[in-house]
Write an enzyme that holds these catalytic residues in place. Structure first.
Site, PDB file in Angstrom:
ATOM      1  CE  LYS A 236      -4.389  -1.586   0.423  1.00 16.66           C
ATOM      2  NZ  LYS A 236      -5.375  -2.045   1.405  1.00 16.66           N
ATOM      3  NE  ARG A 271      -7.616  -8.219  -1.011  1.00 23.20           N
ATOM      4  CZ  ARG A 271      -7.033  -7.441  -1.918  1.00 23.20           C
ATOM      5  NH1 ARG A 271      -6.048  -6.622  -1.576  1.00 23.20           N
ATOM      6  NH2 ARG A 271      -7.424  -7.472  -3.182  1.00 23.20           N
TER       7      ARG A 271
HETATM    8  N1  HH2 Z   1      -7.319  -3.555  -0.609  1.00 30.09           N
HETATM    9  C1  HH2 Z   1      -7.442  -3.587  -1.946  1.00 30.09           C
HETATM   10  C2  HH2 Z   1      -8.474  -4.297  -2.554  1.00 30.09           C
HETATM   11  N2  HH2 Z   1      -9.346  -5.015  -1.815  1.00 30.09           N
HETATM   12  N3  HH2 Z   1     -10.087  -5.782   0.289  1.00 30.09           N
HETATM   13  C3  HH2 Z   1      -9.957  -5.793   1.616  1.00 30.09           C
HETATM   14  N4  HH2 Z   1     -10.803  -6.525   2.367  1.00 30.09           N
HETATM   15  N5  HH2 Z   1      -8.989  -5.076   2.269  1.00 30.09           N
HETATM   16  C4  HH2 Z   1      -8.085  -4.318   1.581  1.00 30.09           C
HETATM   17  O1  HH2 Z   1      -7.232  -3.669   2.219  1.00 30.09           O
HETATM   18  C5  HH2 Z   1      -8.187  -4.279   0.153  1.00 30.09           C
HETATM   19  C6  HH2 Z   1      -9.222  -5.033  -0.471  1.00 30.09           C
HETATM   20  C7  HH2 Z   1      -6.446  -2.852  -2.792  1.00 30.09           C
HETATM   21  O2  HH2 Z   1      -5.395  -3.715  -3.177  1.00 30.09           O
HETATM   22  P1  HH2 Z   1      -5.284  -4.418  -4.619  1.00 30.09           P
HETATM   23  O3  HH2 Z   1      -6.375  -5.421  -4.806  1.00 30.09           O
HETATM   24  O4  HH2 Z   1      -3.917  -4.975  -4.802  1.00 30.09           O
HETATM   25  O5  HH2 Z   1      -5.408  -3.245  -5.635  1.00 30.09           O
HETATM   26  P2  HH2 Z   1      -6.554  -2.798  -6.619  1.00 30.09           P
HETATM   27  O6  HH2 Z   1      -7.749  -2.437  -5.805  1.00 30.09           O
HETATM   28  O7  HH2 Z   1      -5.970  -1.621  -7.343  1.00 30.09           O
HETATM   29  O8  HH2 Z   1      -6.869  -3.962  -7.525  1.00 30.09           O
END
Ligand code: HH2
Length: 303
Positions: A236, A271
């Site tokens: 993050k 996660r």
């Molecule tokens: N963070 C992201 C997406 N989904 N779900 C939960 N429960 N908690 C989180 O902190 C969270 C989440 C963001 O990360 P990422 O999926 O890698 O990125 P993107 O949303 O750009 O696909």
């Protein structure tokens, strides 16, 4: 039972597992949720698993690395990401869920759309991970209609496009805790059993760097809500800010440090993008952490 056991503090007797559609996942040790982004534009790995074959290869690779849960997502939540129409999100995630269902691992789908939730649950997914915490009444109805599917409710004020303008708190930990308590109560009223629900403080979602750090420092307070905590700190931007501006792919060491800080503060599901490194870090952590007896399984968490 050790009453000052950090693993016990404030948790209800039935917070020792996560009920999901096909699996009753024991939380007597920290679980690693591996991220499978079937998107062109996710903030750290967009485009890497965009077709079904590549996404399924990633699922299998993450399992070999030791993932306990796979989290499949078809829409980026980064600020400014374009919204994805339902049929496109289904085109991305549904074949991956159908292909991964035989892998014998709990499958979570990261979505806020009721149509997608219904389709993936029908296809055999186990968990809905909604960064909008089922705020769409139809989404709540989909989960209420399912007898056992797990759900992760995350704290995010507003929408990804507007959330940073809503990063205003008197006391971020107290306010996030109150919001999560209200979300959990809403699910209870809809008839969704508490054992199906985990809560997520939503690091990076509508919070400044100071808010994120305070929340992580004080995260243990959220255990009083009586639900297991899931956290997403992996790669993050707060970690970039804390390491002199490192880009997302260079945040592995920072991600591991943050993951262990979160475990120290009571998180039971991590996660992450980097499963192998996180699993290794947890192995060392388990070997050297202060002995504590889990009230849930009657043994040390992690054994
Ligand atoms: N963070 C992201 C997406 N989904 N779900 C939960 N429960 N908690 C989180 O902190 C969270 C989440 C963001 O990360 P990422 O999926 O890698 O990125 P993107 O949303 O750009 O696909």
């Amino acid at each position: 039972m050790v009453t000052n056991d950090p693993w016990a503090t404030g948790r209800t007797a039935d917070a020792g597992h996560w009920q999901t559609a096909r699996f009753r996942l024991s939380l007597d040790r920290v679980r690693v949720m591996g991220i499978v982004n079937v998107t062109p534009d996710s903030f750290s790995d967009g485009g890497q698993s965009l077709d079904t074959g590549a996404a399924l290869q990633r699922c299998e690779a993450l399992m070999k690395e030791g993932a306990d849960i796979l989290d499949i997502g078809g829409e980026s939540t980064r600020p400014g990401a374009p919204s994805v129409p339902v049929d496109e999100e289904l085109r991305r995630v549904l074949p991956v869920v159908r292909g991964a269902v035989s892998l014998n691992v709990p499958l979570s789908v990261d979505t806020s759309k009721p149509e997608v939730m219904r389709a993936v649950l029908d296809a055999g997914a186990d968990i809905v991970n909604d960064v909008r915490a089922l705020r769409d009444p139809q989404a709540l109805a989909v989960l209420a209609a399912h007898a056992t599917a797990g759900v992760c409710l995350m704290h995010m004020p507003g929408e990804p496009a507007t959330m940073q303008s809503m990063a205003v708190y008197d006391d971020v930990t107290r306010e996030v805790g109150q919001a999560l308590a209200a979300m959990a109560a809403r699910l209870r009223q809809a008839g969704i059993a508490a054992e199906r629900v985990v809560l997520d403080p939503g690091y990076g979602f509508g919070k400044t760097l100071d808010h994120n750090c305070q929340l992580l420092r004080e995260q243990r307070q959220l255990l009083a809500l009586g639900h297991p905590l899931l956290v997403g700190l992996s790669r993050k931007s707060m970690l970039g800010a804390l390491t002199g501006g490192r880009a997302a792919p260079e945040r592995l060491a920072a991600s591991i440090a943050a993951a262990l800080a979160a475990v120290d503060a009571g998180a039971l599901v991590l996660r992450v993008h980097d499963v192998q490194a996180t699993v290794d870090a947890l192995s060392v952590w388990r070997a050297v952490r202060p002995a504590a007896v889990s009230p849930v399984a009657g043994r040390r968490p992690g054994d």
